[in-house]
Design a protein around this motif. Structure first.
Motif: not given
Length: 227
Positions: A98-99, A151, A155-156, A158, A188, A191
């Motif tokens: 996610t990152i 996105d 995520n980063y 958040h 999660y 995401r």
């Protein structure tokens, strides 16, 4: 007698004028031919740059497609709720889905030169075809790539603002708190699902369109180089 001399003079002068005109026409014709030859060679040189650009782009796309083919099962296990805590220990890639994402940069030197090149005198449709290809495909891919970047940034931000495990995560240290969040918090999974949709349903299909059309362009360039 006088009239005969005048007639001869006129005939001579007319002949000289005709020769001069013919000489001018030949010179203009040669100049046009030489200019046309130089322009054709210049266009072929631009085609050569575009050919190299596209070959490098296709290689980069192949690498990105290969990467996403490798991590596809990881996304699938998370979305199917079949991933386990031990999976995050065995395969650290689970942690960073996610990152992070592989970036792509297209080579546009040949395309930029072609847009500056005057093709008005050419009946060949290939220059227009190439320009339309780049204009459309790069625009669509940029839209999708911007979605990926946005996105990722969200995520980063958040994770950084809301979770104490963030420092360990970006330091590549194992963290049970993150694993618990990844396994139990619907946030999660949402995401991951978003990333999967943007990547596999939007971004990668656009890259495949680029590949297919680029190969057609390369075939046409190959034909022009043989002419």
């Amino acid at each position: 007698m006088k009239n005969k001399k005048i007639g001869k003079y006129i005939a001579y002068a007319t002949g000289e004028i005709i020769l001069v005109v013919i000489g001018i026409l030949i010179a203009v014709s040669l100049n046009n031919w030489n200019s046309s030859r130089k322009e054709k060679q210049q266009l072929l040189n631009i085609y050569g740059i575009i050919e190299s650009d596209l070959q490098n782009d296709l290689k980069e796309i192949d690498e990105i497609q290969s990467f996403y083919k490798t991590v596809d099962p990881l996304y699938t296990k998370i979305l199917n709720d079949s991933v386990r805590a031990i999976d995050y220990v065995i395969n650290p890639q689970y942690t960073y889905l996610t990152i992070g994402f592989p970036e792509i940069t297209f080579n546009k030197r040949g395309y930029n030169q072609l847009t500056d090149f005057n093709t008005d005198s050419y009946t060949d449709s290939l220059p227009t075809q190439i320009i339309e290809f780049y204009t459309e495909r790069l625009r669509e891919i940029k839209i999708d790539d911007d979605m990926r970047a946005t996105d990722f940034k969200e995520n980063y931000s958040h994770f950084k603002k809301n979770y104490t495990w963030w420092a360990d995560l970006i330091s590549f240290k194992p963290n049970k708190e993150f694993v618990a969040y990844a396994l139990k918090d619907p946030d999660y999974k949402n995401r991951v699902a978003t990333i999967y949709f943007i990547t596999y349903k939007v971004f990668l299909p656009e890259l495949e369109k680029f590949k297919k059309q680029a190969k057609v362009i390369l075939e046409e360039i190959g034909k022009r180089k043989k002419e």
